[in-house]
Design a protein around this motif. Structure first.
Motif, PDB file in Angstrom:
ATOM      1  N   PHE A   1       0.839  -1.193   0.000  1.00 24.43           N
ATOM      2  CA  PHE A   1       0.000   0.000   0.000  1.00 24.43           C
ATOM      3  C   PHE A   1       0.880   1.250   0.000  1.00 24.43           C
ATOM      4  N   PHE A   2       0.371   2.291  -0.665  1.00 23.52           N
ATOM      5  CA  PHE A   2       0.978   3.607  -0.525  1.00 23.52           C
ATOM      6  C   PHE A   2       0.436   4.223   0.767  1.00 23.52           C
ATOM      7  N   GLU A   3       1.321   4.732   1.590  1.00 23.84           N
ATOM      8  CA  GLU A   3       0.932   5.357   2.855  1.00 23.84           C
ATOM      9  C   GLU A   3       1.302   6.837   2.801  1.00 23.84           C
ATOM     10  N   GLU A   4       0.308   7.703   3.018  1.00 18.71           N
ATOM     11  CA  GLU A   4       0.517   9.143   2.874  1.00 18.71           C
ATOM     12  C   GLU A   4       1.142   9.786   4.106  1.00 18.71           C
ATOM     13  N   ASP A   5       0.951   9.217   5.283  1.00 21.42           N
ATOM     14  CA  ASP A   5       1.344   9.897   6.519  1.00 21.42           C
ATOM     15  C   ASP A   5       2.619   9.346   7.139  1.00 21.42           C
ATOM     16  N   ILE A   6       3.529   8.830   6.318  1.00 26.85           N
ATOM     17  CA  ILE A   6       4.843   8.451   6.834  1.00 26.85           C
ATOM     18  C   ILE A   6       5.663   9.725   7.017  1.00 26.85           C
ATOM     19  N   GLN A   7       6.278   9.883   8.189  1.00 26.29           N
ATOM     20  CA  GLN A   7       7.112  11.047   8.462  1.00 26.29           C
ATOM     21  C   GLN A   7       8.548  10.601   8.744  1.00 26.29           C
ATOM     22  N   ILE A   8       9.497  11.369   8.247  1.00 25.65           N
ATOM     23  CA  ILE A   8      10.904  11.174   8.582  1.00 25.65           C
ATOM     24  C   ILE A   8      11.251  12.210   9.636  1.00 25.65           C
ATOM     25  N   ALA A   9      11.671  11.756  10.819  1.00 27.43           N
ATOM     26  CA  ALA A   9      11.792  12.664  11.962  1.00 27.43           C
ATOM     27  C   ALA A   9      13.079  12.423  12.734  1.00 27.43           C
ATOM     28  N   ASP A  10      13.446  13.426  13.522  1.00 27.23           N
ATOM     29  CA  ASP A  10      14.602  13.289  14.405  1.00 27.23           C
ATOM     30  C   ASP A  10      14.367  12.188  15.425  1.00 27.23           C
ATOM     31  N   SER A  11      15.480  11.618  15.919  1.00 23.24           N
ATOM     32  CA  SER A  11      15.381  10.516  16.880  1.00 23.24           C
ATOM     33  C   SER A  11      14.730  10.951  18.188  1.00 23.24           C
TER      34      SER A  11
ATOM     35  N   ALA B   1       3.483   6.277  10.369  1.00 22.00           N
ATOM     36  CA  ALA B   1       4.774   5.641  10.630  1.00 22.00           C
ATOM     37  C   ALA B   1       5.833   6.725  10.746  1.00 22.00           C
ATOM     38  N   ILE B   2       6.883   6.431  11.516  1.00 19.53           N
ATOM     39  CA  ILE B   2       8.010   7.354  11.685  1.00 19.53           C
ATOM     40  C   ILE B   2       9.297   6.632  11.319  1.00 19.53           C
ATOM     41  N   ILE B   3      10.087   7.254  10.442  1.00 22.46           N
ATOM     42  CA  ILE B   3      11.395   6.737  10.039  1.00 22.46           C
ATOM     43  C   ILE B   3      12.452   7.712  10.562  1.00 22.46           C
ATOM     44  N   PRO B   4      13.579   7.211  11.105  1.00 23.55           N
ATOM     45  CA  PRO B   4      14.575   8.119  11.694  1.00 23.55           C
ATOM     46  C   PRO B   4      15.254   9.014  10.666  1.00 23.55           C
ATOM     47  N   MET B   5      15.666  10.212  11.116  1.00 23.80           N
ATOM     48  CA  MET B   5      16.345  11.165  10.245  1.00 23.80           C
ATOM     49  C   MET B   5      17.658  10.599   9.707  1.00 23.80           C
ATOM     50  N   ASP B   6      18.251   9.639  10.429  1.00 18.33           N
ATOM     51  CA  ASP B   6      19.492   9.013   9.944  1.00 18.33           C
ATOM     52  C   ASP B   6      19.301   8.410   8.556  1.00 18.33           C
ATOM     53  N   TYR B   7      18.094   7.961   8.265  1.00 16.42           N
ATOM     54  CA  TYR B   7      17.811   7.422   6.927  1.00 16.42           C
ATOM     55  C   TYR B   7      18.026   8.506   5.877  1.00 16.42           C
ATOM     56  N   MET B   8      17.579   9.743   6.177  1.00 19.45           N
ATOM     57  CA  MET B   8      17.752  10.838   5.227  1.00 19.45           C
ATOM     58  C   MET B   8      19.215  11.232   5.103  1.00 19.45           C
ATOM     59  N   TYR B   9      19.959  11.185   6.216  1.00 20.22           N
ATOM     60  CA  TYR B   9      21.389  11.485   6.150  1.00 20.22           C
ATOM     61  C   TYR B   9      22.082  10.520   5.189  1.00 20.22           C
ATOM     62  N   ARG B  10      21.780   9.240   5.335  1.00 19.87           N
ATOM     63  CA  ARG B  10      22.411   8.243   4.473  1.00 19.87           C
ATOM     64  C   ARG B  10      21.995   8.429   3.020  1.00 19.87           C
TER      65      ARG B  10
ATOM     66  N   LEU C   1      14.094   5.088  17.434  1.00 19.66           N
ATOM     67  CA  LEU C   1      14.566   5.787  16.236  1.00 19.66           C
ATOM     68  C   LEU C   1      16.081   6.009  16.281  1.00 19.66           C
ATOM     69  N   SER C   2      16.772   5.131  16.971  1.00 22.66           N
ATOM     70  CA  SER C   2      18.213   5.316  17.156  1.00 22.66           C
ATOM     71  C   SER C   2      19.042   4.709  16.039  1.00 22.66           C
ATOM     72  N   GLU C   3      18.474   3.836  15.205  1.00 23.85           N
ATOM     73  CA  GLU C   3      19.213   3.173  14.126  1.00 23.85           C
ATOM     74  C   GLU C   3      18.636   3.577  12.777  1.00 23.85           C
ATOM     75  N   VAL C   4      19.487   3.601  11.756  1.00 23.45           N
ATOM     76  CA  VAL C   4      19.107   4.095  10.442  1.00 23.45           C
ATOM     77  C   VAL C   4      18.029   3.258   9.766  1.00 23.45           C
ATOM     78  N   ASP C   5      17.953   1.958  10.092  1.00 27.54           N
ATOM     79  CA  ASP C   5      17.022   1.065   9.387  1.00 27.54           C
ATOM     80  C   ASP C   5      15.815   0.702  10.247  1.00 27.54           C
ATOM     81  N   GLN C   6      15.417   1.606  11.155  1.00 26.05           N
ATOM     82  CA  GLN C   6      14.261   1.350  12.008  1.00 26.05           C
ATOM     83  C   GLN C   6      13.023   2.057  11.478  1.00 26.05           C
ATOM     84  N   ILE C   7      11.866   1.608  11.952  1.00 30.85           N
ATOM     85  CA  ILE C   7      10.602   2.265  11.637  1.00 30.85           C
ATOM     86  C   ILE C   7       9.634   2.019  12.784  1.00 30.85           C
ATOM     87  N   VAL C   8       8.883   3.027  13.160  1.00 32.87           N
ATOM     88  CA  VAL C   8       7.850   2.915  14.188  1.00 32.87           C
ATOM     89  C   VAL C   8       6.495   3.005  13.503  1.00 32.87           C
ATOM     90  N   LEU C   9       5.630   2.055  13.768  1.00 32.78           N
ATOM     91  CA  LEU C   9       4.288   2.039  13.183  1.00 32.78           C
ATOM     92  C   LEU C   9       3.265   2.467  14.225  1.00 32.78           C
TER      93      LEU C   9
END
Length: 800
Positions: A111-121, A194-203, A140-148
């Motif tokens: 599914f496409f999810e509209e409300d995924i946010q990339i955020a600081d840890s 869902a929340i993805i850590p900002m480290d993902y954006m850094y990488r 949100l401490s690791e680059v490959d994590q996600i919170v649902l």
């Protein structure tokens, strides 16, 4: 004593069933309307009040200024959130987030999810969004994590524990579920699934932007940045220091590009109702709308209370002898006041019970209408609030009738001379005028709102959005690699007439970018402009027209790298005077210079709340969307062919499409809801006013029963008697129309100021609103008058 008062009140209710029924119906309707508006207001006024440190949290917004334009926007450069806490001791902490919408895949669930946010840890430390599983400092401490969120976790994993499970993000990123958060409350401006850590954006930036460090990017509008101040009382001083620090780090970039930014601190709890910035949150409301609906609810309740006051004072004659005799035998005025207040409170308590029943019955329909879920729990707290409300309303609405009725002098009452006192008559007339002023303002308001919404829906937008399907594939490489084959397959259906690839959507707003060009004198201009990428077929697909020059051409090789189009607003913004002067103008510098080959006639890529602004269109060598013009007579066939072709060629990618005209309609969802609610409330106010009018005419007919009987014996016609009873009320309605017109004009003129493109308010709207109210009043009065006129005069005279 109170028991006696209560018994007398119930006897009066039974004795005067018609008047009591009218009062209860009006009050119950008014109370139900107030309850509906109260739950809506409670939601709107409580946004973000669940954050314990909410009074210390501010969002950093900015105003961009260049040589040719200035605008305010909600997002800011990434460096502010990353570096300001280290530069300014008054900033205790900062947190950033931005949109990371994309596809999530678990097994065969895609599914496409509209409300995924990339955020600081620090996201779950900074904001009060509870975690059901996981710790705030770890999820949100690791680059490959996600919170649902809880609902998204159930969507993909059912009843299984999602923590530790793998979920695919986008085309190939594998993330591990590190936590589960409670769903954000409805009164949160920050919504996420869902929340993805900002480290993902850094990488991602390091891998795709040549090692670029986004935390050094001070300019631009990218991320929503929030700061928590140590002392919110000094927020203005902190704002000055923020501007000083950013200016110090951005000075070189500002001077080079001849631009600047001014930053402001916006309180977290003010954002929902008091923010209307470019690229702001889609969930934002409006304080003007809060005041408008709060006023409407109050007016409807006032109308119901006025009905009670009118009918109670008008019915004084029926209780005149009772009041006089009670005074003669020693009743004190205070005792009479308590009796009449008991009558009023009893009436209101019954009305509140019925109003609450109506409210609970229609609450699901109200939720559907507003598009939000509302609930009202029967708790002790709510019960006490309702009881207090009913008691207060009963006392307030009963004060005037109580003091009027208890103030009659016994001698005047028993002689009957008090009937000639004009004070009560003038009071009732004034209240009737107020009722119809309120009603006409609402009628005029709904007419103007409906005219504006009709104007919005019928206004030429500069493109033909009907029978166009927009497919949002979010730039996936799997689509771009097969684009030409996909388009060929789609065009095999005669129901699909044209296709076009583009980036950005013609509905809902576009992104902007900084650029340079030249004015008529050849002097360089630095500016920001909206941007869109489109292929040569885009303009025919949307039926756009040229003001000068030409569209892109697939047969001209340089168009893909060296050509741009602009709109007419760009011609005005850059001082080119006429479209022909734009041809050949440069955008960019050095090897990146592109030149204008055509000027497109203005089209609305924002809602009509905003004017059309400068737009630069580049050649789309890739894209994120695919638009299809379909045959209006074979829309179902076109959709069926699109679905089967997509499933065959792109089985791993969900098909996300919408009709462009429906997207345009969604832009004005709030206005449509407001118009519907206005129609509902104005109808209810008219209903309440007519109940009171019906009761007053009934009372007048009863008082003039002997006069009507004598007139009929002497040859009076039915029409003459109807005119006798109607004449005074219609005069009051006419007076109300004269008062209501300027009030309605004032309020609706202010509402229309929110639209860059709007209707003019015409005088006939107020005449029509008044005529509508007058016609309904005449119908109400006439029906009751007819009954009195057709009564046998023998019965009328015998009653004496």
């Amino acid at each position: 004593m109170f028991r006696n008062y209560l018994l007398i009140s119930f006897r009066q209710l039974r004795k005067n069933l018609l008047t009591s029924g009218l009062n209860i119906a009006g009050l119950a309707t008014g109370i139900a309307v107030c309850l509906f508006i109260a739950v809506w207001l409670e939601r709107e006024l409580s946004y973000d009040d669940f954050h314990p440190d909410g009074d210390r949290i501010y969002r950093i917004v900015n105003t961009f200024t260049s040589e040719s334009e200035s605008f305010s926007q909600a997002p800011s450069g990434p460096a502010l959130g990353a570096q300001l806490p280290d530069n300014l001791p008054e900033i205790e902490a900062a947190c950033r987030y931005f949109d990371g919408a994309g596809q999530l895949t678990v097994g065969d669930k895609k599914f496409f999810e509209e409300d995924i946010q990339i955020a600081d840890s620090s996201f779950f430390h900074f904001f009060n969004f509870p975690l059901l599983q996981g710790l705030p400092g770890e999820v949100l401490s690791e680059v490959d994590q996600i919170v649902l969120t809880e609902s998204l976790a159930k969507k993909y994993f059912g009843n299984y524990d999602p923590v530790g499970q793998t979920i695919q993000y986008g085309e190939d990123e594998m993330l591990t579920v590190s936590g589960v958060a409670a769903d954000p409350p409805a009164n949160s401006q920050i919504q996420f699934s869902a929340i993805i850590p900002m480290d993902y954006m850094y990488r991602y930036a390091e891998e795709n932007y040549g090692g670029f460090n986004i935390n050094e990017m001070w300019v631009g509008g990218w991320m929503y940045t929030y700061v928590r101040l140590r002392n919110p009382a000094e927020w203005q001083e902190s704002e000055v220091r923020v501007n000083a620090v950013v200016a110090e780090h951005s000075k070189e970039a500002w001077e080079e590009n001849q631009m600047s930014y001014t930053y402001a601190l916006q309180p977290l709890r003010d954002i929902h109702l008091d923010s209307d910035l470019r690229y702001d949150l889609p969930s934002n409301g409006s304080r003007a709308r809060v005041w408008m609906f709060g006023s409407v609810g109050l007016m409807v309740l006032l109308l119901a209370c006025i009905n009670y006051m009118n009918l109670a004072t008008a019915g004084a004659l029926k209780r005149a002898k009772e009041t006089g005799i009670r005074k003669v035998v020693g009743a004190r005025r205070s005792e009479l006041v308590r009796q009449f207040l008991t009558d009023s409170v009893t009436m209101v308590f019954l009305s509140t019970a019925i109003g609450l029943l109506l409210f609970r019955l229609f609450l699901p329909a109200f939720s559907d209408l507003t598009g939000q879920t509302y609930q009202f729990a029967i708790s002790w707290g709510n019960v006490l609030i309702l009881l207090g409300f009913a008691l207060g309303l009963g006392v307030l609405s009963g004060l005037y009738p109580a003091f009027v009725l208890s103030g009659f002098k016994p001698v005047s009452i028993l002689k009957g001379s008090f009937q000639r006192n004009p004070e009560g008559v003038w009071m009732r007339k004034g209240l009737v005028v107020f009722q119809f002023v309120t009603t006409m303002v609402l009628i005029a308001g709904i007419m103007i709102i409906r005219q504006q919404m009709s104007f919005v829906q019928s206004k030429e937008l500069g493109y033909q959005g009907d029978a166009v399907i927009s497919v949002n594939y979010r730039g996936f490489d799997a689509v771009n690699r097969q684009m030409e084959t996909l388009r060929s397959e789609l065009l095999k259906s005669p129901a699909i007439l044209a296709t076009a690839r583009h980036g950005g959507n013609v509905v809902g707003g576009l992104g902007n970018d900084w650029t340079t060009t030249e004015n008529l004198e050849g002097e360089e201009i630095s500016t920001s402009a909206y941007i869109l990428s489109a292929d040569p077929d885009y303009f025919a697909t949307y039926g756009m027209e040229l003001a000068a020059g030409r569209f892109f051409s697939g047969s001209i090789a340089t168009d893909s790298t060296k050509a741009v189009l602009v709109n007419e607003a760009a011609v005005r913004t850059f001082g080119w005077e006429k479209p022909e002067n734009a041809i050949g103008k440069p955008f960019g510098k050095g090897d990146n210079t592109r030149r204008v080959v055509g000027v497109v006639k203005d089209f609305h890529f924002e809602s009509l709340h905003k004017p059309v602004e400068a737009l630069v269109i580049s050649f789309a060598r890739s894209g994120s969307r695919l638009s299809l013009r379909v045959d209006r007579a074979n829309v179902k066939d076109a959709v069926r062919h699109l679905e089967t072709t997509w499933q065959r060629m792109l089985p791993d990618l969900p098909l996300d499409y919408a009709f462009v005209d429906s997207q345009v309609a969604e832009q004005y969802g709030n206005e449509q809801v407001m118009g519907t609610l206005f129609l509902l409330f104005s109808s209810l106010s008219l209903f309440i006013a007519c109940l009171g009018l019906f009761g007053l005419v009934t009372f007048m007919a009863e008082q003039k029963v002997k006069e009507i009987g004598i007139r009929k014996v002497l040859g009076a016609t039915v029409s003459g008697i109807v005119a006798l009873l109607s004449r005074d009320f219609l005069k009051l309605v006419l007076i109300a129309m004269l008062i209501a017109a300027p009030l309605a004009w004032y309020f609706m003129e202010r509402w229309l100021q929110d639209f860059a493109y709007r209707i003019d308010i015409h005088w006939w709207v107020f005449v029509l609103a008044g005529a509508t109210a007058m016609a309904i009043a005449l119908l109400t009065v006439g029906l009751r008058s007819l009954k009195a006129a057709f009564t046998n005069p023998v019965e009328s005279l015998r009653s004496e």
